[in-house]
Design a protein around this motif. Structure first.
Motif, PDB file in Angstrom:
ATOM      1  N   PHE A 184       0.836  -1.205   0.000  1.00 47.54           N
ATOM      2  CA  PHE A 184       0.000   0.000   0.000  1.00 47.54           C
ATOM      3  C   PHE A 184       0.869   1.253   0.000  1.00 47.54           C
ATOM      4  O   PHE A 184       0.633   2.204  -0.768  1.00 47.54           O
ATOM      5  N   PHE A 185       1.909   1.259   0.828  1.00 47.06           N
ATOM      6  CA  PHE A 185       2.826   2.399   0.882  1.00 47.06           C
ATOM      7  C   PHE A 185       3.554   2.560  -0.442  1.00 47.06           C
ATOM      8  O   PHE A 185       3.654   3.658  -0.995  1.00 47.06           O
ATOM      9  N   TYR A 186       4.107   1.440  -0.970  1.00 46.20           N
ATOM     10  CA  TYR A 186       4.902   1.508  -2.194  1.00 46.20           C
ATOM     11  C   TYR A 186       4.063   1.916  -3.400  1.00 46.20           C
ATOM     12  O   TYR A 186       4.576   2.498  -4.358  1.00 46.20           O
ATOM     13  N   PHE A 187       2.761   1.609  -3.355  1.00 47.21           N
ATOM     14  CA  PHE A 187       1.876   1.971  -4.462  1.00 47.21           C
ATOM     15  C   PHE A 187       1.713   3.492  -4.547  1.00 47.21           C
ATOM     16  O   PHE A 187       1.763   4.077  -5.632  1.00 47.21           O
ATOM     17  N   HIS A 188       1.532   4.142  -3.385  1.00 43.29           N
ATOM     18  CA  HIS A 188       1.272   5.585  -3.388  1.00 43.29           C
ATOM     19  C   HIS A 188       2.552   6.423  -3.242  1.00 43.29           C
ATOM     20  O   HIS A 188       2.582   7.588  -3.655  1.00 43.29           O
ATOM     21  N   LYS A 189       3.573   5.867  -2.612  1.00 45.97           N
ATOM     22  CA  LYS A 189       4.870   6.536  -2.428  1.00 45.97           C
ATOM     23  C   LYS A 189       4.764   7.926  -1.775  1.00 45.97           C
ATOM     24  O   LYS A 189       5.365   8.909  -2.248  1.00 45.97           O
ATOM     25  N   PRO A 190       4.008   8.068  -0.678  1.00 43.39           N
ATOM     26  CA  PRO A 190       3.938   9.386  -0.018  1.00 43.39           C
ATOM     27  C   PRO A 190       5.252   9.688   0.707  1.00 43.39           C
ATOM     28  O   PRO A 190       5.999   8.783   1.077  1.00 43.39           O
ATOM     29  N   ASN A 191       5.521  10.979   0.898  1.00 43.85           N
ATOM     30  CA  ASN A 191       6.706  11.350   1.676  1.00 43.85           C
ATOM     31  C   ASN A 191       6.555  10.901   3.120  1.00 43.85           C
ATOM     32  O   ASN A 191       7.521  10.477   3.758  1.00 43.85           O
ATOM     33  N   ASP A 192       5.343  11.011   3.641  1.00 47.76           N
ATOM     34  CA  ASP A 192       5.037  10.561   5.000  1.00 47.76           C
ATOM     35  C   ASP A 192       3.860   9.606   4.919  1.00 47.76           C
ATOM     36  O   ASP A 192       2.784   9.981   4.439  1.00 47.76           O
ATOM     37  N   ALA A 193       4.028   8.392   5.375  1.00 47.09           N
ATOM     38  CA  ALA A 193       2.968   7.390   5.280  1.00 47.09           C
ATOM     39  C   ALA A 193       1.698   7.826   5.990  1.00 47.09           C
ATOM     40  O   ALA A 193       0.587   7.450   5.596  1.00 47.09           O
ATOM     41  N   HIS A 194       1.839   8.653   7.028  1.00 44.67           N
ATOM     42  CA  HIS A 194       0.677   9.110   7.790  1.00 44.67           C
ATOM     43  C   HIS A 194      -0.227  10.042   6.991  1.00 44.67           C
ATOM     44  O   HIS A 194      -1.340  10.355   7.435  1.00 44.67           O
ATOM     45  N   ASP A 195       0.225  10.519   5.830  1.00 46.55           N
ATOM     46  CA  ASP A 195      -0.596  11.396   5.003  1.00 46.55           C
ATOM     47  C   ASP A 195      -1.681  10.628   4.243  1.00 46.55           C
ATOM     48  O   ASP A 195      -2.592  11.228   3.672  1.00 46.55           O
ATOM     49  N   LEU A 196      -1.582   9.321   4.225  1.00 46.14           N
ATOM     50  CA  LEU A 196      -2.546   8.509   3.480  1.00 46.14           C
ATOM     51  C   LEU A 196      -3.897   8.484   4.195  1.00 46.14           C
ATOM     52  O   LEU A 196      -3.968   8.527   5.425  1.00 46.14           O
ATOM     53  N   GLY A 197      -4.964   8.408   3.396  1.00 46.74           N
ATOM     54  CA  GLY A 197      -6.308   8.392   3.965  1.00 46.74           C
ATOM     55  C   GLY A 197      -7.243   7.485   3.184  1.00 46.74           C
ATOM     56  O   GLY A 197      -6.806   6.667   2.355  1.00 46.74           O
ATOM     57  N   GLY A 198      -8.536   7.676   3.413  1.00 47.01           N
ATOM     58  CA  GLY A 198      -9.544   6.820   2.796  1.00 47.01           C
ATOM     59  C   GLY A 198      -9.520   6.859   1.282  1.00 47.01           C
ATOM     60  O   GLY A 198      -9.741   5.833   0.621  1.00 47.01           O
ATOM     61  N   LYS A 199      -9.249   8.016   0.701  1.00 49.93           N
ATOM     62  CA  LYS A 199      -9.209   8.152  -0.753  1.00 49.93           C
ATOM     63  C   LYS A 199      -8.139   7.236  -1.350  1.00 49.93           C
ATOM     64  O   LYS A 199      -8.370   6.537  -2.340  1.00 49.93           O
ATOM     65  N   GLU A 200      -6.967   7.234  -0.710  1.00 55.10           N
ATOM     66  CA  GLU A 200      -5.861   6.407  -1.200  1.00 55.10           C
ATOM     67  C   GLU A 200      -6.148   4.914  -0.999  1.00 55.10           C
ATOM     68  O   GLU A 200      -5.757   4.079  -1.816  1.00 55.10           O
ATOM     69  N   VAL A 201      -6.850   4.597   0.092  1.00 56.32           N
ATOM     70  CA  VAL A 201      -7.216   3.194   0.337  1.00 56.32           C
ATOM     71  C   VAL A 201      -8.153   2.700  -0.763  1.00 56.32           C
ATOM     72  O   VAL A 201      -7.963   1.611  -1.317  1.00 56.32           O
ATOM     73  N   LYS A 202      -9.161   3.522  -1.094  1.00 54.37           N
ATOM     74  CA  LYS A 202     -10.115   3.155  -2.138  1.00 54.37           C
ATOM     75  C   LYS A 202      -9.401   2.961  -3.483  1.00 54.37           C
ATOM     76  O   LYS A 202      -9.664   1.999  -4.210  1.00 54.37           O
ATOM     77  N   GLN A 203      -8.469   3.862  -3.799  1.00 55.27           N
ATOM     78  CA  GLN A 203      -7.728   3.747  -5.064  1.00 55.27           C
ATOM     79  C   GLN A 203      -6.942   2.431  -5.121  1.00 55.27           C
ATOM     80  O   GLN A 203      -6.907   1.752  -6.152  1.00 55.27           O
ATOM     81  N   TYR A 204      -6.326   2.079  -3.994  1.00 55.52           N
ATOM     82  CA  TYR A 204      -5.512   0.868  -3.977  1.00 55.52           C
ATOM     83  C   TYR A 204      -6.373  -0.392  -4.100  1.00 55.52           C
ATOM     84  O   TYR A 204      -6.036  -1.322  -4.841  1.00 55.52           O
ATOM     85  N   LEU A 205      -7.502  -0.417  -3.401  1.00 55.85           N
ATOM     86  CA  LEU A 205      -8.386  -1.580  -3.472  1.00 55.85           C
ATOM     87  C   LEU A 205      -8.932  -1.774  -4.891  1.00 55.85           C
ATOM     88  O   LEU A 205      -9.075  -2.908  -5.366  1.00 55.85           O
ATOM     89  N   GLU A 206      -9.237  -0.666  -5.580  1.00 50.89           N
ATOM     90  CA  GLU A 206      -9.739  -0.765  -6.944  1.00 50.89           C
ATOM     91  C   GLU A 206      -8.625  -1.163  -7.913  1.00 50.89           C
ATOM     92  O   GLU A 206      -8.865  -1.880  -8.888  1.00 50.89           O
ATOM     93  N   TYR A 207      -7.404  -0.724  -7.627  1.00 51.71           N
ATOM     94  CA  TYR A 207      -6.253  -1.141  -8.439  1.00 51.71           C
ATOM     95  C   TYR A 207      -6.079  -2.663  -8.374  1.00 51.71           C
ATOM     96  O   TYR A 207      -5.801  -3.320  -9.389  1.00 51.71           O
ATOM     97  N   LEU A 208      -6.245  -3.213  -7.182  1.00 50.73           N
ATOM     98  CA  LEU A 208      -6.095  -4.662  -7.021  1.00 50.73           C
ATOM     99  C   LEU A 208      -7.078  -5.426  -7.898  1.00 50.73           C
ATOM    100  O   LEU A 208      -6.755  -6.485  -8.442  1.00 50.73           O
ATOM    101  N   VAL A 209      -8.290  -4.870  -8.050  1.00 53.03           N
ATOM    102  CA  VAL A 209      -9.316  -5.543  -8.851  1.00 53.03           C
ATOM    103  C   VAL A 209      -9.114  -5.280 -10.340  1.00 53.03           C
ATOM    104  O   VAL A 209      -9.104  -6.209 -11.160  1.00 53.03           O
ATOM    105  N   LEU A 210      -8.931  -4.005 -10.705  1.00 56.21           N
ATOM    106  CA  LEU A 210      -8.895  -3.634 -12.114  1.00 56.21           C
ATOM    107  C   LEU A 210      -7.587  -4.031 -12.802  1.00 56.21           C
ATOM    108  O   LEU A 210      -7.592  -4.398 -13.990  1.00 56.21           O
ATOM    109  N   LYS A 211      -6.484  -3.949 -12.084  1.00 54.29           N
ATOM    110  CA  LYS A 211      -5.187  -4.228 -12.698  1.00 54.29           C
ATOM    111  C   LYS A 211      -4.630  -5.599 -12.325  1.00 54.29           C
ATOM    112  O   LYS A 211      -3.967  -6.247 -13.126  1.00 54.29           O
ATOM    113  N   ARG A 212      -4.889  -6.006 -11.094  1.00 54.92           N
ATOM    114  CA  ARG A 212      -4.316  -7.272 -10.624  1.00 54.92           C
ATOM    115  C   ARG A 212      -5.305  -8.431 -10.690  1.00 54.92           C
ATOM    116  O   ARG A 212      -4.912  -9.592 -10.576  1.00 54.92           O
TER     117      ARG A 212
END
Length: 470
Positions: A184-212
């Motif tokens: 999840f961290f490597y997918f978004h590559k934020p400078n600070d992992a704590h900056d991640l939120g619900g929007k980024e979680v949703k993007q990652y979950l959809e990536y798993l379905v659509l791309k993986r």
């Protein structure tokens, strides 16, 4: 071998003629030993013969082979493949050269396969050592990320590991959660992992379905790991994700062997692997529950096995199959002999979780705490460095089962876990109620057990095909 050179040795191996060993070398080549290893096979054979200088080789017994292999197994620096070479050299000597009748029944395969040592991140030994929090090693797959990213998120991943351990989750859960959160961290590559939120979680979950194109269970596993990060590690409730694209790949039904297929697989198993597979099927054990079984967990009077601290931190009792009772007694007798020799040679310690080891400081050398299925050799604990006899590595049983399934002519994708599925399904077929099966499997929710009703020929009520009615 030439008949005039097949006389059984009485003298030490060092007194054999050069011609004798030249002929034995040719014999080994004919048996399929590759040229570069022949010298080592000859050396292993010489070492075995020299260990019993006063005994005629044709009078040797399985107990002497066992004694020698135990002696070699206590050589801490001997690698697993080297130990396997020793076993194979002695097997050729007795099975093919001397053709001793008892040799075909000796459990060569278990001695050879059980020599593999546990690594530092193995589920049995890794949990207790807090040094793993300092400078976390890359898990398999993480090497694809740059070292800069790895260093950037290492403190956040250490937080995850610390929280998992404080909650006493299973080591496999720790590795799974850390792996998904790292991805999840490597997918978004934020400078600070704590900056991640619900929007980024949703993007990652959809990536798993659509791309993986992952399955429902895989996407759910990723969500559970990320939810743990937010709710338990960061103490920050995960934002409402709203509607996100869920996986459409259906949950697969478990592979189940018929009773006849189980019998066919057992026909291609023997010795200790036959017993271990019998416990997987006869008691519905998970793979690691079988290989980490200890002597004190076996109750012959009540014909049951106690499975301690299983998945979900639960203990449970499962049946001990009557047909494997005698074989299990013999296995424990073997462990007792081996343990006495280990104690005599300054070893005899077994792994105990740190808390248990502190409470019962002498327990690690007691027979009752020894593993029922120990490794062929002692080894230094990969983290503490203490020399112990660990349990057999689970991959050895997995490999043997895969081979037996293939030899049985079964085309189903059957693994060690398939015997647990078959255990549950065959109990339901025999009329046992779903709650009983749930208890035996250790499922928290009966809905998990219900999946086995979908693989029965008669789910709930007996349904006859219309094609059989015309």
């Amino acid at each position: 071998m030439d008949k005039k050179h097949t006389r059984s040795p009485v003298e030490p191996a060092t007194s054999y003629s050069h011609e004798f060993w030249e002929n034995y070398t040719l014999f080994l080549v004919k048996q399929g030993v590759t040229q570069k290893y022949v010298t080592w096979y000859v050396l292993r054979t010489k070492q075995y013969i020299a260990y019993f200088p006063d005994d005629h080789i044709r009078t040797h017994t399985p107990q002497q082979v066992e004694e020698f292999l135990n002696k070699v197994g206590r050589e801490v620096n001997l690698k697993a493949w080297q130990f396997g070479q020793v076993v194979d050299a002695i097997r050729i000597l007795f099975c093919l050269a001397l053709k001793k009748s008892w040799a075909n029944d000796f459990d060569w395969e278990y001695w050879s396969a059980s020599a593999k040592k546990l690594d530092a991140n193995h589920a049995t030994v890794a949990r207790d050592y807090t040094d793993a929090l300092e400078g976390l090693e890359m898990l398999e797959g993480e090497e694809r990320c740059s070292n800069e990213l790895y260093q950037r998120y290492q403190p956040a991943l250490a937080e995850v590991v610390k929280t998992v351990r404080l909650k006493n989750y299973a080591m496999r859960t720790e590795q799974t959660y850390r792996s998904w959160i790292a991805r999840f961290f490597y997918f978004h590559k934020p400078n600070d992992a704590h900056d991640l939120g619900g929007k980024e979680v949703k993007q990652y979950l959809e990536y798993l379905v659509l791309k993986r194109n992952v399955s429902v269970s895989t996407q759910k596993q990723a969500l559970n790991a990320i939810a743990f990060l937010f709710n338990q590690v960061w103490k920050r409730p995960l934002d409402d994700l709203g509607d996100f694209i869920g996986s459409k790949r259906p949950r697969k039904l478990p592979v189940v062997l018929s009773r006849d297929e189980v019998r066919r697989v057992f026909q291609h198993l023997k010795g200790t692997h036959h017993l271990m597979t019998g416990l997987l099927y006869g008691g519905g054990l998970r793979l690691m529950e079988c290989v980490t079984l200890r002597i004190l967990d076996v109750d012959f009077d009540y014909n049951q096995l106690l499975i301690r601290n299983a998945k979900g931190f639960k203990d449970r009792i499962v049946p001990l199959p009557e047909r494997f009772k005698e074989a299990l007694k013999q296995q424990i007798a073997f462990v007792e002999r081996q343990h006495q020799m280990d104690l005599k040679n300054g070893f005899g310690e077994v792994y105990l979780p740190d808390a248990l080891g502190r409470k019962y400081q002498n327990a690690a050398k007691e027979l009752r705490w020894q593993y029922v299925f120990p490794s062929s050799g002692v080894a230094a604990d990969p983290r503490s460095g203490v020399v112990r006899r660990h349990h057999v590595h689970e991959t050895s049983l997995q490999k043997i089962i895969r081979r037996a399934v293939k030899q049985a002519g079964i085309t189903k994708h059957a693994t060690s876990h398939t015997f647990r599925h078959s255990f549950a399904t065959h109990l339901l077929e025999s009329g046992y109620d779903i709650r009983t099966v749930q208890e035996l499997l250790g499922h928290s929710d009966v809905s998990t057990t219900m999946i086995y009703t979908h693989v029965l020929n008669t789910p709930g009520i007996s349904v006859r095909s219309p094609a059989d009615m015309i």
